[in-house]
Every structure is written in C-alpha cells, then in structure tokens.
Motif scaffolding. Sequence first.
Motif, PDB file in Angstrom:
ATOM      1  N   PHE A 291       0.886  -1.264   0.136  1.00 29.04           N
ATOM      2  CA  PHE A 291      -0.146   0.155   0.107  1.00 29.04           C
ATOM      3  C   PHE A 291       1.016   1.308  -0.228  1.00 29.04           C
ATOM      4  O   PHE A 291       0.726   2.169  -0.918  1.00 29.04           O
ATOM      5  N   VAL A 292       1.868   1.295   0.871  1.00 37.81           N
ATOM      6  CA  VAL A 292       2.953   2.434   0.982  1.00 37.81           C
ATOM      7  C   VAL A 292       3.401   2.720  -0.472  1.00 37.81           C
ATOM      8  O   VAL A 292       3.732   3.685  -0.958  1.00 37.81           O
ATOM      9  N   MET A 293       4.048   1.504  -0.974  1.00 35.34           N
ATOM     10  CA  MET A 293       4.658   1.509  -2.428  1.00 35.34           C
ATOM     11  C   MET A 293       3.747   2.162  -3.381  1.00 35.34           C
ATOM     12  O   MET A 293       4.031   3.134  -3.985  1.00 35.34           O
ATOM     13  N   LEU A 294       2.509   1.887  -3.598  1.00 33.72           N
ATOM     14  CA  LEU A 294       1.637   2.346  -4.627  1.00 33.72           C
ATOM     15  C   LEU A 294       1.194   3.876  -4.141  1.00 33.72           C
ATOM     16  O   LEU A 294       1.143   4.427  -5.095  1.00 33.72           O
ATOM     17  N   GLU A 295       1.014   4.230  -2.812  1.00 36.73           N
ATOM     18  CA  GLU A 295       0.806   5.566  -2.770  1.00 36.73           C
ATOM     19  C   GLU A 295       2.201   6.350  -2.995  1.00 36.73           C
ATOM     20  O   GLU A 295       1.883   7.582  -3.490  1.00 36.73           O
ATOM     21  N   LEU A 296       3.250   5.935  -2.767  1.00 37.00           N
ATOM     22  CA  LEU A 296       4.579   6.616  -3.317  1.00 37.00           C
ATOM     23  C   LEU A 296       4.340   6.805  -4.713  1.00 37.00           C
ATOM     24  O   LEU A 296       4.816   7.906  -5.090  1.00 37.00           O
ATOM     25  N   VAL A 297       4.337   5.857  -5.588  1.00 39.76           N
ATOM     26  CA  VAL A 297       4.281   5.808  -6.974  1.00 39.76           C
ATOM     27  C   VAL A 297       3.172   6.683  -7.292  1.00 39.76           C
ATOM     28  O   VAL A 297       3.605   7.826  -8.145  1.00 39.76           O
ATOM     29  N   ARG A 298       2.058   6.912  -6.856  1.00 42.63           N
ATOM     30  CA  ARG A 298       0.997   7.715  -7.071  1.00 42.63           C
ATOM     31  C   ARG A 298       1.354   9.226  -7.107  1.00 42.63           C
ATOM     32  O   ARG A 298       1.065   9.973  -7.955  1.00 42.63           O
ATOM     33  N   ASN A 299       1.884   9.397  -5.602  1.00 49.43           N
ATOM     34  CA  ASN A 299       2.297  10.782  -5.434  1.00 49.43           C
ATOM     35  C   ASN A 299       3.261  11.132  -6.157  1.00 49.43           C
ATOM     36  O   ASN A 299       3.515  12.435  -6.634  1.00 49.43           O
ATOM     37  N   ALA A 300       4.444  10.340  -6.539  1.00 50.15           N
ATOM     38  CA  ALA A 300       5.648  10.823  -7.267  1.00 50.15           C
ATOM     39  C   ALA A 300       4.984  11.405  -8.636  1.00 50.15           C
ATOM     40  O   ALA A 300       5.389  12.340  -9.257  1.00 50.15           O
ATOM     41  N   ARG A 301       3.987  10.226  -9.447  1.00 45.14           N
ATOM     42  CA  ARG A 301       3.620  10.726 -10.630  1.00 45.14           C
ATOM     43  C   ARG A 301       2.787  12.010 -10.495  1.00 45.14           C
ATOM     44  O   ARG A 301       2.924  12.926 -11.450  1.00 45.14           O
ATOM     45  N   LEU A 302       2.156  12.088  -9.603  1.00 39.97           N
ATOM     46  CA  LEU A 302       1.271  13.360  -9.443  1.00 39.97           C
ATOM     47  C   LEU A 302       2.163  14.646  -9.570  1.00 39.97           C
ATOM     48  O   LEU A 302       1.891  15.669 -10.262  1.00 39.97           O
ATOM     49  N   ILE A 303       3.227  14.516  -8.495  1.00 46.41           N
ATOM     50  CA  ILE A 303       4.011  15.592  -8.477  1.00 46.41           C
ATOM     51  C   ILE A 303       4.972  15.879  -9.919  1.00 46.41           C
ATOM     52  O   ILE A 303       4.746  16.994 -10.266  1.00 46.41           O
ATOM     53  N   TRP A 304       5.454  15.024 -10.475  1.00 50.35           N
ATOM     54  CA  TRP A 304       6.102  15.044 -11.979  1.00 50.35           C
ATOM     55  C   TRP A 304       5.260  15.706 -13.067  1.00 50.35           C
ATOM     56  O   TRP A 304       5.355  16.235 -13.765  1.00 50.35           O
ATOM     57  N   THR A 305       3.907  15.114 -12.856  1.00 47.86           N
ATOM     58  CA  THR A 305       2.993  15.553 -14.174  1.00 47.86           C
ATOM     59  C   THR A 305       2.512  17.099 -13.731  1.00 47.86           C
ATOM     60  O   THR A 305       2.764  17.854 -14.674  1.00 47.86           O
ATOM     61  N   GLY A 306       2.444  17.330 -12.355  1.00 47.64           N
ATOM     62  CA  GLY A 306       2.252  18.867 -12.120  1.00 47.64           C
ATOM     63  C   GLY A 306       3.268  19.779 -12.337  1.00 47.64           C
ATOM     64  O   GLY A 306       3.159  20.691 -13.003  1.00 47.64           O
ATOM     65  N   VAL A 307       4.432  19.234 -12.068  1.00 47.54           N
ATOM     66  CA  VAL A 307       5.514  20.181 -12.312  1.00 47.54           C
ATOM     67  C   VAL A 307       5.916  20.318 -13.773  1.00 47.54           C
ATOM     68  O   VAL A 307       6.147  21.330 -14.399  1.00 47.54           O
ATOM     69  N   LEU A 308       5.727  19.356 -14.524  1.00 46.44           N
ATOM     70  CA  LEU A 308       5.977  19.094 -16.128  1.00 46.44           C
ATOM     71  C   LEU A 308       5.033  19.955 -16.843  1.00 46.44           C
ATOM     72  O   LEU A 308       5.391  20.799 -17.739  1.00 46.44           O
ATOM     73  N   THR A 309       3.756  19.912 -16.233  1.00 44.56           N
ATOM     74  CA  THR A 309       2.579  20.904 -16.930  1.00 44.56           C
ATOM     75  C   THR A 309       3.090  22.275 -16.752  1.00 44.56           C
ATOM     76  O   THR A 309       2.915  23.075 -17.513  1.00 44.56           O
ATOM     77  N   GLN A 310       3.482  22.559 -15.324  1.00 38.14           N
ATOM     78  CA  GLN A 310       3.815  24.123 -15.216  1.00 38.14           C
ATOM     79  C   GLN A 310       4.822  24.481 -15.861  1.00 38.14           C
ATOM     80  O   GLN A 310       4.997  25.620 -16.011  1.00 38.14           O
ATOM     81  N   VAL A 311       5.636  23.690 -16.137  1.00 37.45           N
ATOM     82  CA  VAL A 311       7.035  24.238 -16.840  1.00 37.45           C
ATOM     83  C   VAL A 311       6.924  24.177 -18.383  1.00 37.45           C
ATOM     84  O   VAL A 311       7.889  24.601 -19.185  1.00 37.45           O
ATOM     85  N   GLY A 312       5.746  23.702 -18.889  1.00 36.53           N
ATOM     86  CA  GLY A 312       5.522  23.594 -20.161  1.00 36.53           C
ATOM     87  C   GLY A 312       6.142  22.363 -21.094  1.00 36.53           C
ATOM     88  O   GLY A 312       5.877  22.669 -22.107  1.00 36.53           O
ATOM     89  N   LEU A 313       6.431  21.591 -20.364  1.00 38.13           N
ATOM     90  CA  LEU A 313       6.975  20.279 -21.024  1.00 38.13           C
ATOM     91  C   LEU A 313       5.706  19.243 -21.159  1.00 38.13           C
ATOM     92  O   LEU A 313       6.183  18.208 -21.691  1.00 38.13           O
TER      93      LEU A 313
ATOM     94  N   ALA B  71       1.665  18.613 -22.069  1.00 37.50           N
ATOM     95  CA  ALA B  71       0.372  19.207 -22.187  1.00 37.50           C
ATOM     96  C   ALA B  71      -0.684  18.758 -21.172  1.00 37.50           C
ATOM     97  O   ALA B  71      -0.470  17.756 -20.532  1.00 37.50           O
ATOM     98  N   PRO B  72      -1.376  19.776 -20.733  1.00 38.13           N
ATOM     99  CA  PRO B  72      -2.572  19.341 -19.550  1.00 38.13           C
ATOM    100  C   PRO B  72      -3.247  18.145 -19.722  1.00 38.13           C
ATOM    101  O   PRO B  72      -3.465  17.286 -18.720  1.00 38.13           O
TER     102      PRO B  72
ATOM    103  N   GLU C  92      -1.639   5.832 -19.806  1.00 37.72           N
ATOM    104  CA  GLU C  92      -1.326   5.229 -20.928  1.00 37.72           C
ATOM    105  C   GLU C  92      -0.197   6.177 -21.676  1.00 37.72           C
ATOM    106  O   GLU C  92       0.624   5.567 -22.406  1.00 37.72           O
ATOM    107  N   SER C  93      -0.077   7.395 -20.881  1.00 35.55           N
ATOM    108  CA  SER C  93       1.075   8.199 -21.613  1.00 35.55           C
ATOM    109  C   SER C  93       2.449   8.345 -20.477  1.00 35.55           C
ATOM    110  O   SER C  93       3.447   8.919 -20.616  1.00 35.55           O
TER     111      SER C  93
END
Length: 141
Positions: free
Chosen positions: A58-80, A82-83, A89-90
């Motif tokens: 459970f902890v590992m799944l939460e860690l992966v989900r949060n890491a993905r959420l952070i990276w996609t948020g940061v990548l969206t904000q820096v323009g790399l 698309a929203p 799938e991407s």
Amino acid sequence: MALVGGIASDVVAAGFWSRHTLLASLTANVIIVLLTVAVINEVLERRRRQRWSILAQFVMLELVRNARLIWTGVLTQVGLLAPGAARPESVEANGLIVRDTPRLAAAVRDVIADDARRGGLHEEIAVLAAHMTRCSAGGRL
C-alpha cells in the motif's frame, strides 16, 4: 532432539520407556506441547509478515501515485507536458521527458526566472501538497 534422544535411550537401555510409563507419558506430553507452540508461533509469524507485506504494498503504491502526481504537475507547469497528457497510457512518454535532464533543467530555470510563472509553480506545488495531505488523512479524492 528429544525424539532422537528417546529413540537412542530405548536402543541403549532396552525397555526403559515401558518400565517407566509415567516418565514416558510426561516426555511425550512435553514434546507435544513444544511442537504445538512451534506450529502456533510459525502461524502467527506468517500472519504478521503478511500484514506487513500488505502495508508495504500500500505504501509503495501511494508513493508511486504521489510521485507521478508531482512530476506531471511540475512538467505541466514548466510547459513540457500538455495538460491532457497526464493519462495513465502516456506514462512512458512522460518518463522520457523527465529523463531528458538538460531540457528539464532548462525549463525549470526558465520558470523560476519568470516571477509570474514561478508563482504558478508555487501554487501548483501547494495544491499538490494539500491534495496529498488530504489523501493521507483518509479523505481520498
């Protein structure tokens, strides 16, 4: 070991256990109690390991989900990113963007240098932190 000792003593002193039935009965009961305790201990240990294994998954799944959420948020904000490109799938395509360190570092530097965009990045990180706090407190969205 007690069983091996009992067999050896019966071979050495023939008929020892048949002449001392009370001692034989007590020894047999002690062996049964020891085996029962060992089996119960092993069952409890397996249960404990299974419980910790489920928690670790459970902890590992939460860690992966949060890491993905952070990276996609940061990548969206820096323009790399698309929203709409933060779909499951991407993930592999988005991973290639993150692994391109020079491009990512340059994009982050550009955002940090611009006051308005830096404010947007700050707000995005605050939203993500609040979201993760709510999720870890049990209020899953």
